[in-house]
Structure formats: C-alpha cells, structure tokens
Motif scaffolding. Sequence first.
Motif, short mmCIF file in Angstrom:
data_model
loop_
_atom_site.label_atom_id
_atom_site.label_comp_id
_atom_site.label_asym_id
_atom_site.label_seq_id
_atom_site.Cartn_x
_atom_site.Cartn_y
_atom_site.Cartn_z
N GLU A 106 76.84 -23.00 115.85
CA GLU A 106 77.15 -23.66 114.59
C GLU A 106 76.01 -23.42 113.60
O GLU A 106 74.84 -23.54 113.96
N ILE A 107 76.40 -23.05 112.39
CA ILE A 107 75.45 -22.94 111.29
C ILE A 107 75.72 -24.12 110.38
O ILE A 107 76.87 -24.41 110.04
N LYS A 108 74.66 -24.81 109.97
CA LYS A 108 74.84 -25.91 109.02
C LYS A 108 73.72 -25.89 108.00
O LYS A 108 72.65 -25.34 108.24
N CYS A 109 74.02 -26.47 106.85
CA CYS A 109 73.00 -26.59 105.80
C CYS A 109 71.97 -27.62 106.26
O CYS A 109 72.34 -28.70 106.73
N ASN A 110 70.70 -27.29 106.16
CA ASN A 110 69.66 -28.21 106.62
C ASN A 110 68.82 -28.79 105.47
O ASN A 110 67.77 -29.34 105.71
#
Length: 127
Positions: A106-110
């Motif tokens: 999963e890629i998410k905005c951090n």
Amino acid sequence: MHKKLALLLTLTALMLALAACGGKNNSESGSNSPSPASTESASTEVIITATSWEFDEAEYTIPKDTPVKLTLQNTKGAHGIEIVGQNIKITGNKSEVINLPAGTYEIKCNIMCGAGHNQMKAKLVVS
C-alpha cells in the motif's frame, strides 16, 4: 475579539508547523529493510504524480528484486508517500531508489494534506 485573534494566530502557527513536517530521508536510518538501494543501480523509473487528494494511478507495477527509481511529483498541494511496512518514505518532488521482493504494497500520502488525506492511497505491485 482578542480571543478570536489569538485562536486564529494559534491555528495558523499549528498549520505552519504541520506543513513544515515532512519526514526524514530513510536512506540515513540504517534500516534492515530491503530498500533503499544505490542510486546508480536503478534500471527503471516510476513517477507517482500527486494532486489534491489523489495519485495519478490507482496501481503501480515494478519488477521484483530490481532497483527502481521511485519519484514523487507534486502538481497540486504538499504530499509525500509511504510504502506501508517497508520503511520507505519520500516527500515532495524527490526520488529514492528502492528494491522490493514480490508482493502487493500500500502506498499512502504521509503528509497531512487536507480533507481528502485519508483517501489518498494506491497499490504498488511488485512482480
């Protein structure tokens, strides 16, 4: 009137402090994670473009066990990415060479970027 002004100034200072927080460059963290890899060894580049509360793709694919240059381009707003569980974080308009084993990540905005921040996610398929 003074209470409202004080509240406004406090909230503004808090927003500026949050905007200044981006994360650290994990290439210096000494992690035992399979990445990041050497910058010179990247054979492929994948560009993730971030706008207000979305990435340009729902899914990105990269080859397994191969160094890949992962680049984040912000076209609207301040964003960063995190590959969940891999200790990989890239903040605004930067690149990092990664090397991951096969799997789906999963890629998410951090970086807290506003109302749609929690929905700002994508998949990274390594095969």
